[in-house]
Design an enzyme around this catalytic site. Structure first.
Site, PDB file in Angstrom:
ATOM      1  N   ASN A  69      -6.898  -1.259   5.899  1.00 23.72           N
ATOM      2  CA  ASN A  69      -6.603  -1.938   7.159  1.00 23.72           C
ATOM      3  C   ASN A  69      -5.108  -2.184   7.375  1.00 23.72           C
ATOM      4  O   ASN A  69      -4.658  -2.247   8.517  1.00 23.72           O
ATOM      5  CB  ASN A  69      -7.360  -3.279   7.176  1.00 23.72           C
ATOM      6  CG  ASN A  69      -6.847  -4.217   8.238  1.00 23.72           C
ATOM      7  OD1 ASN A  69      -7.175  -4.070   9.419  1.00 23.72           O
ATOM      8  ND2 ASN A  69      -6.018  -5.182   7.848  1.00 23.72           N
ATOM      9  N   VAL A  89       0.805  -1.227   0.000  1.00 24.91           N
ATOM     10  CA  VAL A  89       0.000   0.000   0.000  1.00 24.91           C
ATOM     11  C   VAL A  89       0.838   1.277   0.000  1.00 24.91           C
ATOM     12  O   VAL A  89       0.323   2.352  -0.299  1.00 24.91           O
ATOM     13  CB  VAL A  89      -1.003   0.051   1.191  1.00 24.91           C
ATOM     14  CG1 VAL A  89      -2.008  -1.080   1.113  1.00 24.91           C
ATOM     15  CG2 VAL A  89      -0.279   0.069   2.530  1.00 24.91           C
ATOM     16  N   TYR A 112       3.110   6.199  15.034  1.00 23.09           N
ATOM     17  CA  TYR A 112       1.824   5.499  14.869  1.00 23.09           C
ATOM     18  C   TYR A 112       0.651   6.412  15.243  1.00 23.09           C
ATOM     19  O   TYR A 112      -0.362   6.472  14.531  1.00 23.09           O
ATOM     20  CB  TYR A 112       1.860   4.252  15.752  1.00 23.09           C
ATOM     21  CG  TYR A 112       0.702   3.296  15.622  1.00 23.09           C
ATOM     22  CD1 TYR A 112       0.611   2.427  14.534  1.00 23.09           C
ATOM     23  CD2 TYR A 112      -0.285   3.216  16.611  1.00 23.09           C
ATOM     24  CE1 TYR A 112      -0.438   1.514  14.426  1.00 23.09           C
ATOM     25  CE2 TYR A 112      -1.332   2.317  16.508  1.00 23.09           C
ATOM     26  CZ  TYR A 112      -1.404   1.464  15.422  1.00 23.09           C
ATOM     27  OH  TYR A 112      -2.443   0.565  15.324  1.00 23.09           O
ATOM     28  N   LYS A 156      -2.372   7.505  12.757  1.00 27.66           N
ATOM     29  CA  LYS A 156      -3.762   7.103  13.025  1.00 27.66           C
ATOM     30  C   LYS A 156      -4.667   8.319  13.291  1.00 27.66           C
ATOM     31  O   LYS A 156      -5.867   8.272  13.002  1.00 27.66           O
ATOM     32  CB  LYS A 156      -3.805   6.113  14.204  1.00 27.66           C
ATOM     33  CG  LYS A 156      -3.111   4.771  13.909  1.00 27.66           C
ATOM     34  CD  LYS A 156      -3.751   4.028  12.745  1.00 27.66           C
ATOM     35  CE  LYS A 156      -3.213   2.618  12.570  1.00 27.66           C
ATOM     36  NZ  LYS A 156      -3.802   1.906  11.438  1.00 27.66           N
ATOM     37  N   SER A 174      -6.995   3.792  15.253  1.00 27.44           N
ATOM     38  CA  SER A 174      -6.618   3.137  16.510  1.00 27.44           C
ATOM     39  C   SER A 174      -6.933   4.060  17.677  1.00 27.44           C
ATOM     40  O   SER A 174      -6.928   5.290  17.522  1.00 27.44           O
ATOM     41  CB  SER A 174      -5.115   2.853  16.504  1.00 27.44           C
ATOM     42  OG  SER A 174      -4.663   2.540  17.803  1.00 27.44           O
ATOM     43  N   ILE A 180      -6.787  -5.462  20.402  1.00 24.30           N
ATOM     44  CA  ILE A 180      -7.523  -6.548  19.748  1.00 24.30           C
ATOM     45  C   ILE A 180      -6.623  -7.772  19.600  1.00 24.30           C
ATOM     46  O   ILE A 180      -5.429  -7.643  19.277  1.00 24.30           O
ATOM     47  CB  ILE A 180      -8.038  -6.097  18.352  1.00 24.30           C
ATOM     48  CG1 ILE A 180      -8.794  -4.762  18.460  1.00 24.30           C
ATOM     49  CG2 ILE A 180      -8.920  -7.181  17.720  1.00 24.30           C
ATOM     50  CD1 ILE A 180      -9.984  -4.749  19.418  1.00 24.30           C
TER      51      ILE A 180
HETATM   52  P1  NAP Z   1      -1.530  -7.667  11.566  1.00 22.10           P
HETATM   53  O1  NAP Z   1      -2.046  -8.973  12.075  1.00 22.10           O
HETATM   54  O2  NAP Z   1      -0.062  -7.377  11.677  1.00 22.10           O
HETATM   55  O3  NAP Z   1      -1.971  -7.527  10.030  1.00 22.10           O
HETATM   56  C1  NAP Z   1      -1.549  -6.475   9.243  1.00 22.10           C
HETATM   57  C2  NAP Z   1      -1.291  -7.008   7.847  1.00 22.10           C
HETATM   58  O4  NAP Z   1      -0.899  -5.907   7.006  1.00 22.10           O
HETATM   59  C3  NAP Z   1      -0.139  -8.026   7.809  1.00 22.10           C
HETATM   60  O5  NAP Z   1      -0.479  -9.139   7.005  1.00 22.10           O
HETATM   61  C4  NAP Z   1       0.981  -7.213   7.171  1.00 22.10           C
HETATM   62  O6  NAP Z   1       1.926  -8.006   6.483  1.00 22.10           O
HETATM   63  C5  NAP Z   1       0.201  -6.340   6.228  1.00 22.10           C
HETATM   64  N1  NAP Z   1       1.010  -5.230   5.742  1.00 22.10           N
HETATM   65  C6  NAP Z   1       2.049  -4.613   6.356  1.00 22.10           C
HETATM   66  N2  NAP Z   1       2.570  -3.659   5.555  1.00 22.10           N
HETATM   67  C7  NAP Z   1       1.833  -3.672   4.417  1.00 22.10           C
HETATM   68  C8  NAP Z   1       1.908  -2.941   3.205  1.00 22.10           C
HETATM   69  N3  NAP Z   1       2.843  -2.005   3.015  1.00 22.10           N
HETATM   70  N4  NAP Z   1       0.997  -3.212   2.240  1.00 22.10           N
HETATM   71  C9  NAP Z   1       0.065  -4.176   2.407  1.00 22.10           C
HETATM   72  N5  NAP Z   1      -0.034  -4.923   3.531  1.00 22.10           N
HETATM   73  C10 NAP Z   1       0.836  -4.669   4.524  1.00 22.10           C
HETATM   74  O7  NAP Z   1      -2.266  -6.423  12.244  1.00 22.10           O
HETATM   75  P2  NAP Z   1      -3.722  -6.269  12.941  1.00 22.10           P
HETATM   76  O8  NAP Z   1      -3.530  -6.334  14.395  1.00 22.10           O
HETATM   77  O9  NAP Z   1      -4.711  -7.155  12.280  1.00 22.10           O
HETATM   78  O10 NAP Z   1      -4.009  -4.745  12.577  1.00 22.10           O
HETATM   79  C11 NAP Z   1      -4.807  -4.365  11.474  1.00 22.10           C
HETATM   80  C12 NAP Z   1      -5.011  -2.853  11.533  1.00 22.10           C
HETATM   81  O11 NAP Z   1      -5.635  -2.497  12.770  1.00 22.10           O
HETATM   82  C13 NAP Z   1      -3.718  -2.049  11.479  1.00 22.10           C
HETATM   83  O12 NAP Z   1      -3.923  -0.875  10.740  1.00 22.10           O
HETATM   84  C14 NAP Z   1      -3.453  -1.713  12.938  1.00 22.10           C
HETATM   85  O13 NAP Z   1      -2.694  -0.541  13.083  1.00 22.10           O
HETATM   86  C15 NAP Z   1      -4.865  -1.525  13.438  1.00 22.10           C
HETATM   87  N6  NAP Z   1      -5.038  -1.699  14.886  1.00 22.10           N
HETATM   88  C16 NAP Z   1      -4.702  -2.882  15.487  1.00 22.10           C
HETATM   89  C17 NAP Z   1      -4.927  -3.031  16.856  1.00 22.10           C
HETATM   90  C18 NAP Z   1      -4.640  -4.317  17.609  1.00 22.10           C
HETATM   91  O14 NAP Z   1      -4.712  -4.323  18.844  1.00 22.10           O
HETATM   92  N7  NAP Z   1      -4.357  -5.412  16.940  1.00 22.10           N
HETATM   93  C19 NAP Z   1      -5.450  -1.956  17.587  1.00 22.10           C
HETATM   94  C20 NAP Z   1      -5.768  -0.771  16.932  1.00 22.10           C
HETATM   95  C21 NAP Z   1      -5.559  -0.660  15.580  1.00 22.10           C
HETATM   96  P3  NAP Z   1       3.279  -8.448   7.294  1.00 22.10           P
HETATM   97  O15 NAP Z   1       2.804  -9.275   8.452  1.00 22.10           O
HETATM   98  O16 NAP Z   1       4.048  -9.205   6.279  1.00 22.10           O
HETATM   99  O17 NAP Z   1       3.923  -7.168   7.728  1.00 22.10           O
END
Ligand code: NAP
Length: 256
Positions: A89, A63, A166, A170, A154, A199
């Site tokens: 996302n 992205v 971050y 966000k 977030s 999460i």
């Molecule tokens: P995750 O499990 O790490 O999933 C994120 C995915 O995005 C991974 O597959 C990652 O690939 C991929 N990615 C990274 N860089 C990318 C790029 N340049 N282009 C396309 N894809 C890319 O994260 P998640 O916890 O599900 O989080 C999803 C979203 O929610 C994120 O925006 C995060 O900031 C937000 N969020 C998460 C939480 C939480 O507690 N989990 C809380 C608030 C907000 P790689 O693994 O290969 O890097």
């Protein structure tokens, strides 16, 4: 918008919440492009989604790259016979204090690197900007009557210690949610955001248990959320045609 009419791209859908969104949408009969930098993650999502009523399409895409985003949008529209939804996302974090001071010497011994600042801004803010711009170009030029963009922000957007990069990304994403909603309403494009708290995804799996426990103790509901609970917000934004320009906080009542 009816979920079985959705033709969506979900970025970062090879893991965590993105995977849950893609599978949730496909369960409701939607067509979904599973976009991610990791082909292994994409394959796992497609395997998990085999047999669902909707259809999942793989797409390797970064992205933060303009060229890659353009190719993703073009391919998604071709694969699904159109496009009417985008879930921004994909996200990364590279935490660190702005400056770290050595307790013994009282002098600065470390700092957040420019590289980590730039990396997080590139994926978490420039990424949604590029994806939304190219999505808008595609749906406007193709005469699509109504479409939806959902930005995953977030709870850290309020400013969370150790997350200068971050939190800025966000927060910027929520500001852009409001202004994109205003700019794009005339073209039938709604724009909403969801701001999750802690999460249960691979991001949290990597945390030290004592740190995770300390974090969860700050959450009024005293637990982490599930990807499905965040999908409920995504689903609401897609389905409610009077929702635009706002951010849904789904965080168990947490304030950072
Ligand atoms: P995750 O499990 O790490 O999933 C994120 C995915 O995005 C991974 O597959 C990652 O690939 C991929 N990615 C990274 N860089 C990318 C790029 N340049 N282009 C396309 N894809 C890319 O994260 P998640 O916890 O599900 O989080 C999803 C979203 O929610 C994120 O925006 C995060 O900031 C937000 N969020 C998460 C939480 C939480 O507690 N989990 C809380 C608030 C907000 P790689 O693994 O290969 O890097």
């Amino acid at each position: 918008m009816k979920l079985d009419e959705v033709k969506a791209i979900v970025t970062g859908a090879g893991s965590g919440m993105g995977r849950a969104f893609a599978l949730g949408l496909a369960s409701a009969g939607a067509q979904v492009v599973v976009a991610d930098v990791s082909m292994d993650g994409i394959r796992e999502t497609l395997d998990e989604g085999a047999g669902l009523p909707g259809k999942l399409f793989p797409c390797e895409a970064d992205v933060s790259s303009e060229e890659s985003v353009r190719a993703m949008i073009e391919r998604a529209a071709a694969d699904m016979g159109g496009l009417n939804a985008l879930v921004n996302n994909a996200g990364i974090f590279r935490d660190g204090l702005l400056v770290k001071v050595d307790k013994q010497t009282g002098k600065v011994s470390g700092a957040m690197s420019l590289e980590n600042w730039n990396k997080v801004l590139a994926v978490d803010l420039t990424g949604p900007f590029l994806c939304t711009r190219e999505f808008a170009r595609q749906v406007i030029d193709s005469g699509t009557k109504s479409s939806v963009v959902i930005n995953i922000s977030s709870v850290s957007r309020a400013g969370n210690r150790g997350q200068s990069n971050y939190s800025a990304a966000k927060a910027g994403l929520v500001a852009d949610t409001k202004l994109w909603a205003e700019e794009l309403a005339r073209y039938g494009i709604r724009v909403g955001a969801v701001a999750p708290g802690f999460i249960q995804t691979p991001i949290l799996d990597g945390m030290r248990p004592d740190m995770l426990e300390a974090m969860v103790s700050q959450v009024p509901l005293r637990r982490t959320g599930t990807p499905h609970e965040i999908f409920q917000g995504v689903k609401f934004i897609l389905e409610c045609d009077y929702f635009t320009g706002r951010c849904l906080d789904i965080d168990g009542g947490l304030h950072v």
